[in-house]
Motif scaffolding. Structure first.
Motif, PDB file in Angstrom:
ATOM      1  N   LEU A  21      23.253  35.278  -7.132  1.00  0.00           N
ATOM      2  CA  LEU A  21      21.995  34.077  -7.023  1.00  0.00           C
ATOM      3  C   LEU A  21      22.062  33.628  -7.839  1.00  0.00           C
ATOM      4  O   LEU A  21      21.602  32.150  -8.187  1.00  0.00           O
ATOM      5  N   MET A  22      22.037  33.851  -9.233  1.00  0.00           N
ATOM      6  CA  MET A  22      22.519  33.214 -10.439  1.00  0.00           C
ATOM      7  C   MET A  22      23.322  32.005 -10.496  1.00  0.00           C
ATOM      8  O   MET A  22      23.211  31.163 -11.071  1.00  0.00           O
ATOM      9  N   VAL A  23      24.422  32.567  -9.686  1.00  0.00           N
ATOM     10  CA  VAL A  23      25.825  31.163  -9.588  1.00  0.00           C
ATOM     11  C   VAL A  23      25.228  30.583  -8.526  1.00  0.00           C
ATOM     12  O   VAL A  23      25.545  29.103  -8.810  1.00  0.00           O
ATOM     13  N   ALA A  24      24.468  30.292  -8.174  1.00  0.00           N
ATOM     14  CA  ALA A  24      24.288  29.339  -6.422  1.00  0.00           C
ATOM     15  C   ALA A  24      23.115  27.864  -7.828  1.00  0.00           C
ATOM     16  O   ALA A  24      22.398  27.432  -7.077  1.00  0.00           O
ATOM     17  N   VAL A  25      22.506  29.338  -8.917  1.00  0.00           N
ATOM     18  CA  VAL A  25      21.399  28.498  -9.603  1.00  0.00           C
ATOM     19  C   VAL A  25      21.923  27.782 -10.347  1.00  0.00           C
ATOM     20  O   VAL A  25      21.687  26.453 -10.618  1.00  0.00           O
ATOM     21  N   ILE A  26      23.229  28.132 -11.374  1.00  0.00           N
ATOM     22  CA  ILE A  26      23.808  27.683 -12.090  1.00  0.00           C
ATOM     23  C   ILE A  26      24.804  26.462 -12.041  1.00  0.00           C
ATOM     24  O   ILE A  26      24.745  25.555 -12.991  1.00  0.00           O
ATOM     25  N   VAL A  27      25.152  27.017 -10.966  1.00  0.00           N
ATOM     26  CA  VAL A  27      26.472  25.947 -10.850  1.00  0.00           C
ATOM     27  C   VAL A  27      26.037  24.889 -11.015  1.00  0.00           C
ATOM     28  O   VAL A  27      26.943  23.760 -10.642  1.00  0.00           O
ATOM     29  N   PRO A  28      25.302  24.541  -9.565  1.00  0.00           N
ATOM     30  CA  PRO A  28      24.755  23.242  -9.083  1.00  0.00           C
ATOM     31  C   PRO A  28      24.324  22.239 -10.256  1.00  0.00           C
ATOM     32  O   PRO A  28      24.866  21.044 -10.363  1.00  0.00           O
ATOM     33  N   LEU A  29      23.347  22.874 -10.557  1.00  0.00           N
ATOM     34  CA  LEU A  29      22.940  22.982 -12.507  1.00  0.00           C
ATOM     35  C   LEU A  29      24.014  21.663 -13.358  1.00  0.00           C
ATOM     36  O   LEU A  29      24.327  20.912 -14.071  1.00  0.00           O
ATOM     37  N   ALA A  39      26.591  17.719  -6.935  1.00  0.00           N
ATOM     38  CA  ALA A  39      25.331  18.483  -7.340  1.00  0.00           C
ATOM     39  C   ALA A  39      25.182  19.123  -6.119  1.00  0.00           C
ATOM     40  O   ALA A  39      25.110  20.759  -6.002  1.00  0.00           O
ATOM     41  N   TYR A  40      24.879  18.807  -4.998  1.00  0.00           N
ATOM     42  CA  TYR A  40      23.847  18.840  -4.275  1.00  0.00           C
ATOM     43  C   TYR A  40      25.631  19.318  -2.941  1.00  0.00           C
ATOM     44  O   TYR A  40      25.375  20.510  -2.352  1.00  0.00           O
ATOM     45  N   SER A  41      26.263  19.107  -3.006  1.00  0.00           N
ATOM     46  CA  SER A  41      27.450  20.343  -2.106  1.00  0.00           C
ATOM     47  C   SER A  41      28.143  21.398  -2.692  1.00  0.00           C
ATOM     48  O   SER A  41      27.857  21.959  -2.001  1.00  0.00           O
ATOM     49  N   VAL A  42      27.280  20.733  -4.394  1.00  0.00           N
ATOM     50  CA  VAL A  42      27.407  22.415  -4.561  1.00  0.00           C
ATOM     51  C   VAL A  42      26.567  23.894  -4.696  1.00  0.00           C
ATOM     52  O   VAL A  42      27.094  25.033  -4.133  1.00  0.00           O
ATOM     53  N   GLY A  43      25.315  22.765  -4.740  1.00  0.00           N
ATOM     54  CA  GLY A  43      24.409  23.652  -4.092  1.00  0.00           C
ATOM     55  C   GLY A  43      24.610  23.898  -2.370  1.00  0.00           C
ATOM     56  O   GLY A  43      23.781  25.449  -1.918  1.00  0.00           O
ATOM     57  N   PHE A  44      24.472  23.008  -1.796  1.00  0.00           N
ATOM     58  CA  PHE A  44      24.649  23.583  -0.378  1.00  0.00           C
ATOM     59  C   PHE A  44      25.587  24.866   0.000  1.00  0.00           C
ATOM     60  O   PHE A  44      25.257  25.990   0.669  1.00  0.00           O
ATOM     61  N   GLY A  45      27.145  24.916  -0.733  1.00  0.00           N
ATOM     62  CA  GLY A  45      27.693  25.218  -0.780  1.00  0.00           C
ATOM     63  C   GLY A  45      27.820  26.785  -0.760  1.00  0.00           C
ATOM     64  O   GLY A  45      28.057  27.949  -0.457  1.00  0.00           O
ATOM     65  N   ALA A  46      27.360  26.907  -2.000  1.00  0.00           N
ATOM     66  CA  ALA A  46      26.633  27.993  -2.293  1.00  0.00           C
ATOM     67  C   ALA A  46      25.501  28.618  -1.864  1.00  0.00           C
ATOM     68  O   ALA A  46      25.252  29.610  -1.462  1.00  0.00           O
ATOM     69  N   LEU A  47      24.574  27.987  -1.238  1.00  0.00           N
ATOM     70  CA  LEU A  47      23.288  28.450  -0.916  1.00  0.00           C
ATOM     71  C   LEU A  47      23.917  29.485   0.894  1.00  0.00           C
ATOM     72  O   LEU A  47      23.084  29.991   0.948  1.00  0.00           O
TER      73      LEU A  47
END
Length: 90
Positions: A21-29, A39-47
């Motif tokens: 969860l921490m990585v899913a928040v920090i990495v897209p930022l 950023a959207y791609s990374v965020g959706f992938g992490a989610l």
């Protein structure tokens, strides 16, 4: 008299999910540096990865105790298949 110990300990799985969860928040930022689409791609992938891992943990660690050993194994199988399906469909 001592208490019976569970066959499966869910605490490491919960800690792993917190880390994801921490990585899913920090990495897209941080990925905003390369652009909004990245950023959207990374965020959706992490989610997707987080939801799939949470589903696996929920299925795998629902049951505990020696009597439930068959249910525990079934939960692991259902969890890994569900995780695979969630990642593929994501």
């Amino acid at each position: 008299m001592s208490q019976p110990q569970p066959l499966v300990n869910a605490k490491p799985a919960v800690q792993l999910l917190k880390g994801q969860l921490m990585v899913a928040v920090i990495v897209p930022l941080l990925a905003v540096i390369w652009g909004q689409k990245v950023a959207y791609s990374v965020g959706f992938g992490a989610l997707i990865a987080l939801v799939a891992s949470a589903y696996f943990a929920w299925e795998a660690f629902r049951f505990s105790g020696a009597i439930s050993s068959g249910r525990i194994l079934g939960g692991f199988y259902r969890g890994i298949i569900g995780k695979f399906v969630l990642v593929i469909m994501g």
